[in-house]
Design a protein around this motif. Structure first.
Motif, PDB file in Angstrom:
ATOM      1  N   LYS A 186       0.906  -1.314   0.000  1.00  0.00           N
ATOM      2  CA  LYS A 186       0.133   0.000  -0.046  1.00  0.00           C
ATOM      3  C   LYS A 186       0.929   1.339   0.171  1.00  0.00           C
ATOM      4  O   LYS A 186       0.476   2.219   0.852  1.00  0.00           O
ATOM      5  N   GLY A 187       1.997   1.137  -0.851  1.00  0.00           N
ATOM      6  CA  GLY A 187       2.816   2.518  -1.109  1.00  0.00           C
ATOM      7  C   GLY A 187       3.978   2.571  -0.072  1.00  0.00           C
ATOM      8  O   GLY A 187       4.646   3.408  -0.428  1.00  0.00           O
ATOM      9  N   LYS A 188       4.260   1.539   0.664  1.00  0.00           N
ATOM     10  CA  LYS A 188       5.266   1.606   1.437  1.00  0.00           C
ATOM     11  C   LYS A 188       6.618   1.401   0.774  1.00  0.00           C
ATOM     12  O   LYS A 188       7.820   2.110   1.350  1.00  0.00           O
ATOM     13  N   VAL A 189       6.659   0.521  -0.216  1.00  0.00           N
ATOM     14  CA  VAL A 189       8.017   0.167  -0.850  1.00  0.00           C
ATOM     15  C   VAL A 189       8.076   1.043  -2.025  1.00  0.00           C
ATOM     16  O   VAL A 189       7.433   0.727  -3.121  1.00  0.00           O
ATOM     17  N   ASN A 190       8.499   2.111  -1.717  1.00  0.00           N
ATOM     18  CA  ASN A 190       8.394   3.252  -2.659  1.00  0.00           C
ATOM     19  C   ASN A 190       9.661   4.254  -2.473  1.00  0.00           C
ATOM     20  O   ASN A 190       9.726   5.445  -2.877  1.00  0.00           O
ATOM     21  N   SER A 191      10.750   4.051  -1.856  1.00  0.00           N
ATOM     22  CA  SER A 191      11.856   4.756  -1.554  1.00  0.00           C
ATOM     23  C   SER A 191      13.121   3.878  -1.827  1.00  0.00           C
ATOM     24  O   SER A 191      13.192   2.866  -1.870  1.00  0.00           O
ATOM     25  N   TYR A 192      14.062   4.942  -2.022  1.00  0.00           N
ATOM     26  CA  TYR A 192      15.581   4.554  -2.173  1.00  0.00           C
ATOM     27  C   TYR A 192      15.876   3.228  -1.042  1.00  0.00           C
ATOM     28  O   TYR A 192      16.418   2.116  -1.393  1.00  0.00           O
ATOM     29  N   LYS A 193      15.594   3.607  -0.053  1.00  0.00           N
ATOM     30  CA  LYS A 193      15.773   2.630   1.204  1.00  0.00           C
ATOM     31  C   LYS A 193      15.214   1.431   1.103  1.00  0.00           C
ATOM     32  O   LYS A 193      15.771   0.487   1.107  1.00  0.00           O
ATOM     33  N   GLN A 194      13.873   1.673   0.634  1.00  0.00           N
ATOM     34  CA  GLN A 194      12.944   0.223   0.665  1.00  0.00           C
ATOM     35  C   GLN A 194      13.640  -0.377  -0.653  1.00  0.00           C
ATOM     36  O   GLN A 194      13.571  -1.741  -0.382  1.00  0.00           O
ATOM     37  N   PHE A 195      13.842  -0.005  -1.752  1.00  0.00           N
ATOM     38  CA  PHE A 195      14.350  -0.636  -2.939  1.00  0.00           C
ATOM     39  C   PHE A 195      15.772  -1.375  -2.631  1.00  0.00           C
ATOM     40  O   PHE A 195      15.919  -2.394  -3.071  1.00  0.00           O
ATOM     41  N   TYR A 196      16.575  -0.418  -1.889  1.00  0.00           N
ATOM     42  CA  TYR A 196      17.949  -1.173  -1.502  1.00  0.00           C
ATOM     43  C   TYR A 196      17.928  -2.426  -0.644  1.00  0.00           C
ATOM     44  O   TYR A 196      18.583  -3.261  -0.802  1.00  0.00           O
ATOM     45  N   ASN A 197      16.720  -2.182   0.126  1.00  0.00           N
ATOM     46  CA  ASN A 197      16.415  -3.274   1.184  1.00  0.00           C
ATOM     47  C   ASN A 197      16.154  -4.649   0.339  1.00  0.00           C
ATOM     48  O   ASN A 197      16.690  -5.484   0.678  1.00  0.00           O
ATOM     49  N   VAL A 198      15.453  -4.329  -0.702  1.00  0.00           N
ATOM     50  CA  VAL A 198      14.876  -5.536  -1.402  1.00  0.00           C
ATOM     51  C   VAL A 198      15.981  -6.025  -2.292  1.00  0.00           C
ATOM     52  O   VAL A 198      16.221  -7.222  -2.182  1.00  0.00           O
ATOM     53  N   MET A 199      16.950  -5.235  -2.693  1.00  0.00           N
ATOM     54  CA  MET A 199      18.250  -5.716  -3.258  1.00  0.00           C
ATOM     55  C   MET A 199      19.138  -6.465  -2.224  1.00  0.00           C
ATOM     56  O   MET A 199      19.598  -7.598  -2.820  1.00  0.00           O
ATOM     57  N   THR A 200      19.242  -5.925  -1.331  1.00  0.00           N
ATOM     58  CA  THR A 200      20.172  -6.572  -0.191  1.00  0.00           C
ATOM     59  C   THR A 200      19.662  -7.776   0.181  1.00  0.00           C
ATOM     60  O   THR A 200      20.469  -8.900   0.255  1.00  0.00           O
ATOM     61  N   MET A 201      18.336  -8.051   0.309  1.00  0.00           N
ATOM     62  CA  MET A 201      17.719  -9.341   0.764  1.00  0.00           C
ATOM     63  C   MET A 201      17.952 -10.348  -0.520  1.00  0.00           C
ATOM     64  O   MET A 201      18.351 -11.371  -0.169  1.00  0.00           O
ATOM     65  N   PHE A 239       4.547   5.892  -8.191  1.00  0.00           N
ATOM     66  CA  PHE A 239       5.735   5.066  -8.320  1.00  0.00           C
ATOM     67  C   PHE A 239       7.211   5.599  -8.391  1.00  0.00           C
ATOM     68  O   PHE A 239       7.146   6.175  -9.452  1.00  0.00           O
ATOM     69  N   ASN A 240       8.074   5.352  -7.423  1.00  0.00           N
ATOM     70  CA  ASN A 240       9.177   6.297  -7.651  1.00  0.00           C
ATOM     71  C   ASN A 240      10.178   5.525  -8.274  1.00  0.00           C
ATOM     72  O   ASN A 240      11.321   4.836  -7.734  1.00  0.00           O
ATOM     73  N   TYR A 241      10.064   5.413  -9.501  1.00  0.00           N
ATOM     74  CA  TYR A 241      11.005   4.636 -10.432  1.00  0.00           C
ATOM     75  C   TYR A 241      12.295   5.142 -10.554  1.00  0.00           C
ATOM     76  O   TYR A 241      13.415   4.265 -10.775  1.00  0.00           O
ATOM     77  N   MET A 242      12.672   6.420 -10.247  1.00  0.00           N
ATOM     78  CA  MET A 242      14.032   7.019 -10.433  1.00  0.00           C
ATOM     79  C   MET A 242      15.054   6.316  -9.369  1.00  0.00           C
ATOM     80  O   MET A 242      16.062   5.946  -9.461  1.00  0.00           O
ATOM     81  N   ASP A 243      14.235   6.391  -8.041  1.00  0.00           N
ATOM     82  CA  ASP A 243      15.172   5.830  -6.817  1.00  0.00           C
ATOM     83  C   ASP A 243      15.248   4.251  -7.181  1.00  0.00           C
ATOM     84  O   ASP A 243      16.498   3.829  -6.596  1.00  0.00           O
ATOM     85  N   LEU A 244      14.258   3.648  -7.919  1.00  0.00           N
ATOM     86  CA  LEU A 244      14.498   2.351  -8.173  1.00  0.00           C
ATOM     87  C   LEU A 244      15.528   1.987  -9.166  1.00  0.00           C
ATOM     88  O   LEU A 244      16.536   1.039  -8.833  1.00  0.00           O
ATOM     89  N   LEU A 245      15.637   2.889 -10.194  1.00  0.00           N
ATOM     90  CA  LEU A 245      16.956   2.905 -10.960  1.00  0.00           C
ATOM     91  C   LEU A 245      18.176   2.772 -10.305  1.00  0.00           C
ATOM     92  O   LEU A 245      19.077   2.443 -11.012  1.00  0.00           O
ATOM     93  N   ARG A 246      18.041   3.812  -9.134  1.00  0.00           N
ATOM     94  CA  ARG A 246      19.333   4.149  -8.632  1.00  0.00           C
ATOM     95  C   ARG A 246      19.797   3.081  -7.988  1.00  0.00           C
ATOM     96  O   ARG A 246      21.077   2.999  -7.844  1.00  0.00           O
ATOM     97  N   THR A 247      18.996   2.038  -7.222  1.00  0.00           N
ATOM     98  CA  THR A 247      19.472   1.060  -6.708  1.00  0.00           C
ATOM     99  C   THR A 247      19.850  -0.112  -7.673  1.00  0.00           C
ATOM    100  O   THR A 247      20.770  -0.947  -7.473  1.00  0.00           O
ATOM    101  N   PHE A 248      19.350  -0.351  -8.812  1.00  0.00           N
ATOM    102  CA  PHE A 248      19.823  -0.868  -9.846  1.00  0.00           C
ATOM    103  C   PHE A 248      21.302  -0.579 -10.122  1.00  0.00           C
ATOM    104  O   PHE A 248      21.920  -1.700 -10.512  1.00  0.00           O
ATOM    105  N   HIS A 249      21.481   0.804 -10.412  1.00  0.00           N
ATOM    106  CA  HIS A 249      22.844   1.291 -10.828  1.00  0.00           C
ATOM    107  C   HIS A 249      23.868   1.078  -9.586  1.00  0.00           C
ATOM    108  O   HIS A 249      24.981   0.261  -9.595  1.00  0.00           O
ATOM    109  N   GLU A 250      23.294   1.165  -8.356  1.00  0.00           N
ATOM    110  CA  GLU A 250      24.263   0.879  -7.075  1.00  0.00           C
ATOM    111  C   GLU A 250      24.736  -0.525  -6.888  1.00  0.00           C
ATOM    112  O   GLU A 250      25.535  -0.714  -6.524  1.00  0.00           O
ATOM    113  N   PHE A 251      23.773  -1.472  -7.204  1.00  0.00           N
ATOM    114  CA  PHE A 251      23.979  -2.830  -7.107  1.00  0.00           C
ATOM    115  C   PHE A 251      24.528  -3.503  -8.502  1.00  0.00           C
ATOM    116  O   PHE A 251      24.999  -4.561  -8.312  1.00  0.00           O
TER     117      PHE A 251
END
Length: 282
Positions: A186-201, A239-251
């Motif tokens: 319900k909109g919670k997984v929508n930030s750089y930190k949350q996307f980063y957590n998914v990648m870490t997991m 949906f915050n796709y720019m922060d998602l793309l940043r995590t794609f790049h980061e990882f």
């Protein structure tokens, strides 16, 4: 199969294709400078072997990677045995024809909880996937099964569940649908930190190899109290796709990003171009 880079493409034939066929879709993907396309078997596997082989040849010549989305009507946790058998058959057919097309990954929505204890549902889904995997391996059908993270709380397919399945069963890897994660939460997984957590997991469960062989869905999406309602174009959603793309790049992840927005190739191009801009800024 590890990928050499991150590719962007569409869920099905791009709207701007000359014809609505998969072959013309692959050609259009190549013309647009995109790198992948998901074959949509969502209403059933109606493709014959002859067409599948032509698709394989076209994807090779155009250098377009393919995946398959199996039919929507799959429920490995059905209380009715015939529906479980039908679900297994749909995944099997998708895998057999998909492999002939040259697709590496078979994406599907695994099950519904149906008010059953999630632990028991997990055990049943895992057992069914091992059975399907055994059939495919026995027949030499070399594809990866990809249970998808789902967009509604009634559907089996939390990020934890699909990562656990992927860690436990050989030949199973996740399809991470980030728009579904956003809608399900319900909109919670929508930030750089949350996307980063998914990648870490993902890395914790599957190692670096998992990050080098990802299959992801991205689009705009509308959600309500029950989760996912419908897909939207990126510009019409929060949906915050720019922060998602940043995590794609980061990882430095690799694999396929399939865009499911209604405008398909328009948003796929936006995602690809924004991602390339981030890489240039390095």
């Amino acid at each position: 199969m590890a990928h050499s880079k991150l590719l962007f493409g569409t869920a099905g034939t791009p709207h701007s294709s000359r014809k609505k066929s998969s072959i013309e879709g692959i050609r259009r993907i190549h013309e647009l400078g995109l790198g992948c396309m998901e074959l949509e078997f969502v209403r059933g596997v109606k493709m014959g072997e002859k067409t599948a082989r032509k698709i394989h040849d076209t994807s090779r010549s155009e250098n377009v990677k393919l995946s398959v989305h199996a039919p929507y009507y799959i429920n490995l946790n059905s209380m009715e045995e015939d529906k479980v058998k039908s679900s297994i058959e749909r995944i099997y057919k998708s895998a057999r024809i998909g492999a002939l097309c040259g697709a590496d990954s078979i994406v599907f929505h695994p099950a519904y909880y149906q008010k059953t204890d999630p632990v028991k549902v997990y055990q049943k889904v895992a057992q069914m996937l091992v059975e399907i995997r055994t059939i495919l391996d026995d027949e030499g059908i070399n594809v990866t099964l990809r249970p998808e993270s789902t967009g509604k709380g009634t559907q089996f397919g939390s990020i934890d569940e699909i990562l656990q399945l992927s860690a436990e069963i050989e030949g199973v890897l996740p399809c991470i649908d980030f728009s579904h994660l956003y809608a399900r939460s319900k909109g919670k997984v929508n930030s750089y930190k949350q996307f980063y957590n998914v990648m870490t997991m993902t890395e914790e469960f599957l190692g670096r190899e998992g990050l080098d062989n990802l299959h992801m869905h991205v689009s705009g999406i509308e959600y309500g109290n029950g989760g996912e309602k419908k897909h939207l174009n990126l510009e019409d959603a929060d949906f915050n796709y720019m922060d998602l793309l940043r995590t794609f790049h980061e990882f430095d992840i690799k694999g396929l990003v399939i865009c499911e927005s209604p405008n398909l190739e328009t948003d796929a191009m936006i995602l690809k171009n924004k991602y390339q801009e981030l890489k240039k800024q390095q």
